[in-house]
Design a protein around this motif. Structure first.
Motif, PDB file in Angstrom:
ATOM      1  N   ALA A 291       0.859  -1.265  -0.153  1.00 32.10           N
ATOM      2  CA  ALA A 291       0.042   0.080  -0.041  1.00 32.10           C
ATOM      3  C   ALA A 291       0.965   1.214  -0.154  1.00 32.10           C
ATOM      4  O   ALA A 291       0.506   1.986  -0.596  1.00 32.10           O
ATOM      5  CB  ALA A 291      -1.069  -0.055   1.215  1.00 32.10           C
ATOM      6  N   ALA A 292       2.095   1.233   0.824  1.00 32.50           N
ATOM      7  CA  ALA A 292       2.851   2.507   0.748  1.00 32.50           C
ATOM      8  C   ALA A 292       3.318   2.609  -0.646  1.00 32.50           C
ATOM      9  O   ALA A 292       3.778   3.927  -1.014  1.00 32.50           O
ATOM     10  CB  ALA A 292       3.815   2.259   1.915  1.00 32.50           C
ATOM     11  N   LEU A 293       3.864   1.639  -1.243  1.00 29.30           N
ATOM     12  CA  LEU A 293       4.424   1.838  -2.609  1.00 29.30           C
ATOM     13  C   LEU A 293       3.324   2.120  -3.645  1.00 29.30           C
ATOM     14  O   LEU A 293       3.867   3.530  -4.423  1.00 29.30           O
ATOM     15  CB  LEU A 293       4.808   0.338  -3.099  1.00 29.30           C
ATOM     16  N   THR A 294       2.107   1.849  -3.581  1.00 31.46           N
ATOM     17  CA  THR A 294       1.177   2.489  -4.478  1.00 31.46           C
ATOM     18  C   THR A 294       0.951   4.162  -3.898  1.00 31.46           C
ATOM     19  O   THR A 294       0.802   4.892  -4.879  1.00 31.46           O
ATOM     20  CB  THR A 294      -0.388   1.813  -4.105  1.00 31.46           C
ATOM     21  N   LEU A 295       0.880   4.402  -2.660  1.00 29.18           N
ATOM     22  CA  LEU A 295       0.767   5.796  -2.454  1.00 29.18           C
ATOM     23  C   LEU A 295       1.878   6.248  -2.857  1.00 29.18           C
ATOM     24  O   LEU A 295       1.614   7.805  -3.303  1.00 29.18           O
ATOM     25  CB  LEU A 295       0.746   5.923  -0.896  1.00 29.18           C
ATOM     26  N   LEU A 296       3.251   6.108  -2.861  1.00 33.22           N
ATOM     27  CA  LEU A 296       4.236   6.802  -3.396  1.00 33.22           C
ATOM     28  C   LEU A 296       4.239   6.930  -4.656  1.00 33.22           C
ATOM     29  O   LEU A 296       4.612   8.229  -5.164  1.00 33.22           O
ATOM     30  CB  LEU A 296       5.779   6.223  -2.686  1.00 33.22           C
ATOM     31  N   GLU A 297       3.709   6.106  -5.476  1.00 32.37           N
ATOM     32  CA  GLU A 297       3.883   6.093  -7.060  1.00 32.37           C
ATOM     33  C   GLU A 297       2.669   7.004  -7.369  1.00 32.37           C
ATOM     34  O   GLU A 297       2.710   7.705  -8.467  1.00 32.37           O
ATOM     35  CB  GLU A 297       3.636   4.758  -7.612  1.00 32.37           C
ATOM     36  N   GLU A 298       1.522   7.031  -6.626  1.00 29.99           N
ATOM     37  CA  GLU A 298       0.571   8.064  -6.862  1.00 29.99           C
ATOM     38  C   GLU A 298       0.771   9.487  -6.261  1.00 29.99           C
ATOM     39  O   GLU A 298       0.195  10.512  -7.102  1.00 29.99           O
ATOM     40  CB  GLU A 298      -0.937   7.411  -6.314  1.00 29.99           C
ATOM     41  N   GLN A 299       1.603   9.738  -5.445  1.00 28.26           N
ATOM     42  CA  GLN A 299       1.744  10.968  -4.724  1.00 28.26           C
ATOM     43  C   GLN A 299       3.169  11.403  -4.737  1.00 28.26           C
ATOM     44  O   GLN A 299       3.592  11.384  -3.576  1.00 28.26           O
ATOM     45  CB  GLN A 299       0.992  11.127  -3.538  1.00 28.26           C
ATOM     46  N   PRO A 300       3.952  11.382  -6.026  1.00 29.82           N
ATOM     47  CA  PRO A 300       5.295  11.760  -5.751  1.00 29.82           C
ATOM     48  C   PRO A 300       5.737  12.994  -5.119  1.00 29.82           C
ATOM     49  O   PRO A 300       6.898  13.162  -4.524  1.00 29.82           O
ATOM     50  CB  PRO A 300       5.703  11.576  -7.164  1.00 29.82           C
ATOM     51  N   MET A 301       4.471  13.965  -4.952  1.00 33.55           N
ATOM     52  CA  MET A 301       4.694  15.210  -4.373  1.00 33.55           C
ATOM     53  C   MET A 301       5.279  15.087  -2.821  1.00 33.55           C
ATOM     54  O   MET A 301       5.719  16.119  -2.328  1.00 33.55           O
ATOM     55  CB  MET A 301       3.573  16.214  -4.695  1.00 33.55           C
ATOM     56  N   LEU A 302       4.917  14.044  -2.314  1.00 35.40           N
ATOM     57  CA  LEU A 302       5.353  13.892  -1.120  1.00 35.40           C
ATOM     58  C   LEU A 302       6.955  13.960  -0.708  1.00 35.40           C
ATOM     59  O   LEU A 302       7.443  14.504   0.181  1.00 35.40           O
ATOM     60  CB  LEU A 302       4.879  12.659  -0.625  1.00 35.40           C
ATOM     61  N   VAL A 303       7.722  13.466  -1.703  1.00 36.47           N
ATOM     62  CA  VAL A 303       8.920  13.339  -1.610  1.00 36.47           C
ATOM     63  C   VAL A 303       9.393  14.916  -2.059  1.00 36.47           C
ATOM     64  O   VAL A 303      10.500  15.414  -1.234  1.00 36.47           O
ATOM     65  CB  VAL A 303       9.687  12.902  -2.799  1.00 36.47           C
ATOM     66  N   ALA A 373      17.677  15.924  14.135  1.00 39.23           N
ATOM     67  CA  ALA A 373      16.397  16.285  13.733  1.00 39.23           C
ATOM     68  C   ALA A 373      15.814  15.574  12.509  1.00 39.23           C
ATOM     69  O   ALA A 373      16.619  15.729  11.274  1.00 39.23           O
ATOM     70  CB  ALA A 373      16.327  17.796  13.665  1.00 39.23           C
ATOM     71  N   SER A 374      14.844  14.919  12.520  1.00 44.74           N
ATOM     72  CA  SER A 374      14.357  14.327  11.282  1.00 44.74           C
ATOM     73  C   SER A 374      13.038  14.922  10.849  1.00 44.74           C
ATOM     74  O   SER A 374      12.135  14.961  11.623  1.00 44.74           O
ATOM     75  CB  SER A 374      13.937  12.780  11.505  1.00 44.74           C
ATOM     76  N   VAL A 375      13.007  15.489   9.786  1.00 46.00           N
ATOM     77  CA  VAL A 375      11.651  16.161   9.008  1.00 46.00           C
ATOM     78  C   VAL A 375      10.842  14.958   8.340  1.00 46.00           C
ATOM     79  O   VAL A 375      11.375  13.960   7.981  1.00 46.00           O
ATOM     80  CB  VAL A 375      12.502  17.304   8.080  1.00 46.00           C
ATOM     81  N   MET A 376       9.583  15.329   8.424  1.00 45.55           N
ATOM     82  CA  MET A 376       8.704  14.569   7.697  1.00 45.55           C
ATOM     83  C   MET A 376       7.963  15.542   6.645  1.00 45.55           C
ATOM     84  O   MET A 376       7.809  16.568   6.663  1.00 45.55           O
ATOM     85  CB  MET A 376       7.393  14.120   8.960  1.00 45.55           C
ATOM     86  N   ALA A 377       7.272  14.711   5.754  1.00 44.24           N
ATOM     87  CA  ALA A 377       6.536  15.576   4.629  1.00 44.24           C
ATOM     88  C   ALA A 377       5.251  16.149   5.249  1.00 44.24           C
ATOM     89  O   ALA A 377       4.703  17.181   4.553  1.00 44.24           O
ATOM     90  CB  ALA A 377       6.304  14.610   3.366  1.00 44.24           C
ATOM     91  N   VAL A 378       4.779  15.644   6.476  1.00 45.13           N
ATOM     92  CA  VAL A 378       3.551  16.087   6.966  1.00 45.13           C
ATOM     93  C   VAL A 378       3.879  17.043   8.015  1.00 45.13           C
ATOM     94  O   VAL A 378       2.705  17.484   8.575  1.00 45.13           O
ATOM     95  CB  VAL A 378       2.905  14.712   7.594  1.00 45.13           C
ATOM     96  N   HIS A 379       4.981  17.718   8.120  1.00 39.94           N
ATOM     97  CA  HIS A 379       5.188  18.762   8.979  1.00 39.94           C
ATOM     98  C   HIS A 379       4.676  19.923   8.439  1.00 39.94           C
ATOM     99  O   HIS A 379       4.764  20.077   7.189  1.00 39.94           O
ATOM    100  CB  HIS A 379       6.614  18.736   9.429  1.00 39.94           C
ATOM    101  N   THR A 380       4.165  21.033   8.918  1.00 37.94           N
ATOM    102  CA  THR A 380       3.695  22.145   8.331  1.00 37.94           C
ATOM    103  C   THR A 380       4.843  23.278   8.533  1.00 37.94           C
ATOM    104  O   THR A 380       5.723  22.888   9.282  1.00 37.94           O
ATOM    105  CB  THR A 380       2.427  22.602   9.035  1.00 37.94           C
TER     106      THR A 380
END
Length: 401
Positions: A291-303, A373-380
């Protein structure tokens, strides 16, 4: 009267030594979370200590996939892959990983640590030579030791040193296999290896090159495919190039994998002892990884979001006057120096609402303790501004700025 022995005194002595050196560690289950914010004892803590880089570990799609497979397949496979533990799910995951990484085949292991131990000890042994980067992960170091090959550690990211060592081995008539091994993204410094130069050197000398993309997979390169994916196709086509990745960081699940030619995976299935003698990954874990691979392929903007957040925090810390070493990625170290200072800074940051752990020897060299410090894509951006304010306040309190 004979005094009763105390066979565990060596443990007491070792732990006391660690405590005196400010290197004692303990588990902190109250802080365990992969979410961007933690709720603990009525307080909110901004989480800058998780490797859940894309925020997928608690994503609804991964949870739903794991639940669905749990009902059908159960909690575990009950045996190793070579007995009765190799399911259609495992095969599907390996096919997806090979396609994602642009390789001929993939093989799943139960963790990144197990993968490196299994692969290195399968590739080389007594009479062979390993060249290992000075800042490689502990799993690589232990794999090198267990292989019983001769291991030479080269200065961090120094391709010229690798060239000299390879030339020296040739002059000395080395007849065994040679393996160069490196992280692609270094987990404590946040910098990257000179991969193209290393591939070129290995091609010239007929050496194997093992690249650990644990912290790069899902985070760097086109579509999160890792730093090797940034190289020209001709460079990536080198037969001796082998890559490792994990499912437990950006992909939010658990496990690891190796990608390369089909010959490699066939060889490892038959030779890599940690693969042969380990129970297969549980079906819900495999489903979550798919499921994670599918999400990443569908939402490359996360990177892109992840790296934009990383640049914002890193540049903000640098503007305040902190030393972030050579980091250019989502791993942002703040050099402090002594272990005691790093512990004090981490404690004060937590009081200020930021969970950012102190990294001390032996994970890093003596005198190089740091806050990682580790940053996440979901941090605002407001999350990161909150972190910068806390770092500035604590830095001034401790006279680090």
């Amino acid at each position: 009267m004979m005094q009763e022995g105390r066979p565990l005194d060596f443990m007491r002595a070792r732990l006391q030594t660690l405590q005196e050196a400010q290197l004692y560690r303990r588990l902190r289950p109250e802080l365990g979370s992969s979410e961007p914010w933690l709720e603990r004892d009525g307080r909110r803590l901004l989480n800058l200590s998780s490797n859940n880089y894309l925020g997928l570990a608690d994503h609804p799609a991964l949870k739903a996939a794991a639940r669905q497979v749990l009902e059908r397949w159960g909690c575990g496979m009950g045996s190793s892959r070579l007995i009765a533990g190799s399911s259609a799910l495992h095969a599907e995951l390996e096919a997806r990983l090979a396609r994602f990484k642009g390789s001929e085949s993939a093989l799943v292991f139960n963790s990144g640590y197990v993968a490196n131990l299994g692969i290195i000890t399968a590739l080389v042994g007594p009479g062979d030579l390993i060249l290992s980067d000075a800042l490689n992960h502990a799993s690589i170091i232990d794999g090198c030791r267990l292989s019983r090959a001769t291991c030479k550690v080269y200065p961090h990211a120094d391709s010229a040193a690798v060239a000299r060592l390879l030339a020296e081995a040739r002059r000395n008539g080395h007849s065994g296999k040679t393996l160069v091994v490196t992280d692609s993204l270094f987990s404590m410094d946040g910098d990257v290896a000179p991969l193209e130069e290393l591939v070129d050197l290995c091609r010239q000398h007929g050496a194997l090159l093992l690249v650990d993309e644990a912290h790069a997979t899902g985070c760097l390169g086109p579509g999160g495919r890792g730093l090797l994916a940034d190289l020209d196709e001709e460079v990536r086509a080198y037969e001796g190039l082998i890559a490792v990745g994990t499912l437990s960081k950006a992909l939010g699940s658990f496990g690891a994998f190796v990608v390369g030619p089909a010959l490699l995976t066939d060889y490892l299935i038959n030779v890599a002892r940690p693969f042969i003698f380990t129970t297969a990954l549980p079906p819900p874990v495999v489903a979550a990884s798919l499921a994670a691979l599918t999400l990443l392929e569908e939402q490359p903007m996360l990177v892109e979001r992840l790296q934009a957040n990383a640049a914002y925090l890193r540049q903000g810390l640098q503007a305040l006057g902190f030393n972030t070493l050579a980091s250019s990625t989502h791993i942002v170290p703040v050099l402090v120096g002594e272990a005691s200072q790093a512990l004090e800074m981490a404690a004060r940051l937590q009081e200020a609402g930021v969970l950012a752990v102190a990294i001390r020897p032996p994970t890093v060299p003596a005198g190089m303790a740091r806050i990682r410090a580790s940053v996440m894509a979901v941090h605002t951006r407001s999350d990161l501004d909150f972190a910068l304010e806390a770092f500035e306040r604590v830095g001034r309190e401790l006279r680090l700025l």
